[in-house]
Design an enzyme around this catalytic site. Structure first.
Site, PDB file in Angstrom:
ATOM      1  N   LYS A  18      -4.143 -30.558  46.761  1.00  0.00           N
ATOM      2  CA  LYS A  18      -4.668 -31.078  46.597  1.00  0.00           C
ATOM      3  C   LYS A  18      -5.920 -30.110  46.069  1.00  0.00           C
ATOM      4  O   LYS A  18      -6.074 -29.636  45.037  1.00  0.00           O
ATOM      5  CB  LYS A  18      -5.387 -32.107  46.871  1.00  0.00           C
ATOM      6  N   GLN A  65     -10.329 -35.730  54.875  1.00  0.00           N
ATOM      7  CA  GLN A  65      -9.047 -36.063  54.949  1.00  0.00           C
ATOM      8  C   GLN A  65      -8.808 -37.180  55.778  1.00  0.00           C
ATOM      9  O   GLN A  65      -9.719 -36.849  56.444  1.00  0.00           O
ATOM     10  CB  GLN A  65      -8.124 -34.867  54.427  1.00  0.00           C
ATOM     11  N   ASP A  71     -12.798 -40.680  46.068  1.00  0.00           N
ATOM     12  CA  ASP A  71     -11.681 -41.948  46.688  1.00  0.00           C
ATOM     13  C   ASP A  71     -12.097 -43.350  46.872  1.00  0.00           C
ATOM     14  O   ASP A  71     -11.105 -44.281  46.733  1.00  0.00           O
ATOM     15  CB  ASP A  71     -11.714 -41.666  47.766  1.00  0.00           C
TER      16      ASP A  71
END
Ligand code: NDP
Length: 299
Positions: free
Chosen positions: A54, A98, A127
Site C-alpha cells: 500500500k 491494518q 476503508d
C-alpha cells in the site's frame, strides 16, 4: 464456452494512473499532498506485506504513504489514543488500521476491533468501515465506498459489463466485502452509473439452503468466502459473469474461492486469482485517500 478473462491488474493500473494525475492536479491547484497513514499492530508477515504494498502504491501515485508500527503488546487504550492523534493531525488525510489485529495483542486480552475502527474519524475513514460511512452507503448517498466492492464495480464498468436488471448472487456477507457489495449493486445508481447498479441481489452465506441451486440462478456470481475453490463448475449458470474475491494460500499457490479451470469453461467472463480483484482494492484505496484530502480542505 471459454470465458473472457477480466484483467484486474490492467484496470487497476489504469485507475492508479488516473489517481496519480488527479493528485498532481490537486497539488498544482494548491491542495496539500494527500497522506495515508497505515497503523500496523504486531508482526504478522502477511499484514507487513500488505502495508508495504500500500505504501509503495501511494508513493507511485504521489501520495505520502506512512506506516505507524506498534508493538502487539500495545494496549487498547494506547491504540485508541494513537488513532485519536491521527484524527487530530491535519497533515493526515486517510487512516487505515491494518486487519486482522493480533489475536493475543493488548497484553493477551485481544483488541476490541469494533471500538478501534469506530474511533477513526469518518472523514479519514478510507476503508469505509465507520458506521457513518456504512449508513451513507446504505442510504444511497455514499461518501467513501469500501475498496474491494468498489474495485469490482469499476472492473465491471471498464470491461463494459452490465448488471442492471440481472440477478447477482453474492456468496459471503462480511462487512468488508459481501454486505457492501450486495448493497452497492442493489442501488438505483452507482459510482459508475446505473448499469453497475439496479441488480436483483441475493446475499448467500454459510446458512443458505441449497447454495448450489442459488448460485446456478446467478447471471453474475460474486464469491467472497475464503474457502479455496468451493464454487465448482456445476454451481455456475452457462454464460454467467464470475467474480472471485477469494485469496487463499494453498501450499505455495494462491487460489480463489472459485475452481477456475471448471468455471472458465462455463462462464462468459471471469476474474483470475491472482491478478483479478486483488489489485483493484489498492487502486480504490488511493482513490479514497485523494477523496479524503479533498473533503478535508472543504470542511
Ligand atoms: P469473512 O471470513 O469475513 O466472511 C466469509 C463469508 O463467507 C461469511 O459470510 C461466511 O458465512 C461465508 N461462508 C463461509 N463458508 C461458507 C460456505 N461453505 N458456504 C457459504 N458461505 C460461506 O471473509 P472476507 O469477506 O473478509 O473475505 C472473503 C475472501 O476474500 C477471503 O479469501 C479473503 O482473503 C478475500 N479478500 C480479498 C480481498 C481482495 O482484495 N481481493 C479483500 C478482502 C478479502 P457466515 O457469515 O454465515 O459465517
Amino acid at each position: 464456452m471459454t470465458a473472457d478473462l477480466l484483467d484486474g491488474k490492467r484496470v487497476a493500473s489504469e485507475i492508479r494512473a488516473e489517481v496519480a494525475e488527479k493528485v498532481r492536479q490537486f497539488v498544482r491547484d494548491g491542495g496539500p499532498q494527500p497522506c495515508l497513514t497505515a497503523v500496523l499492530v504486531g508482526e504478522d508477515p502477511a499484514s507487513q506485506v500488505y502495508v508495504r504494498n500500500k505504501s509503495r502504491a501511494c508513493e507511485k501515485a504521489g501520495i505520502d504513504g506512512r506506516t505507524l508500527r506498534l508493538d502487539a503488546e500495545t494496549s487498547q487504550q494506547e491504540l485508541l489514543e494513537t488513532i485519536q492523534t491521527l484524527n487530530d493531525d491535519p497533515g493526515v488525510h486517510g487512516i487505515l488500521v491494518q486487519l486482522p489485529l493480533p489475536v493475543g495483542g493488548n497484553q493477551g486480552k485481544g483488541f476490541d476491533e469494533r471500538a478501534i475502527l469506530d474511533t477513526v474519524a469518518p472523514l479519514k475513514d478510507v476503508d469505509a468501515f465507520s458506521p457513518v460511512n456504512v449508513g451513507l452507503l446504505m442510504q444511497g448517498r455514499p461518501r467513501f465506498l469500501p475498496c474491494t466492492p468498489h474495485g469490482i464495480v469499476q472492473l465491471l464498468h471498464r470491461c463494459n459489463l452490465s448488471v442492471a436488471g440481472k440477478h447477482v448472487v453474492v456468496v459471503g456477507r462480511s462487512d468488508i466485502v459481501g454486505k457492501p457489495m450486495a448493497m452497492m449493486l442493489a442501488q438505483r445508481d452507482g459510482s459508475c452509473g446505473s448499469e453497475i447498479a439496479n441488480a436483483t441481489v441475493t446475499l448467500a452465506h454459510s446458512r443458505t439452503a441449497d447454495l448450489k441451486s442459488v448460485c446456478k440462478t446467478a447471471d453474475c456470481l460474486i464469491a467472497a468466502v475464503g474457502v479455496p475453490e468451493m464454487i465448482r463448475g456445476d454451481m455456475i449458470r452457462e454464460g454467467a459473469i464470475v467474480i472471485d474475491v477469494g485469496i487463499n494460500r494453498v501450499g505455495d499457490k494462491l487460489v480463489g474461492d472459485v475452481a477456475f479451470d471448471e468455471a472458465s469453461k462455463i462462464a462468459s467472463a471471469i476474474t483470475p486469482v491472482p491478478g483479478g480483484v486483488g489489485p483493484l482494492t489498492i487502486a480504490m484505496l488511493l482513490h479514497n485517500t485523494l477523496l479524503a484530502a479533498k473533503l478535508q480542505i472543504q470542511s
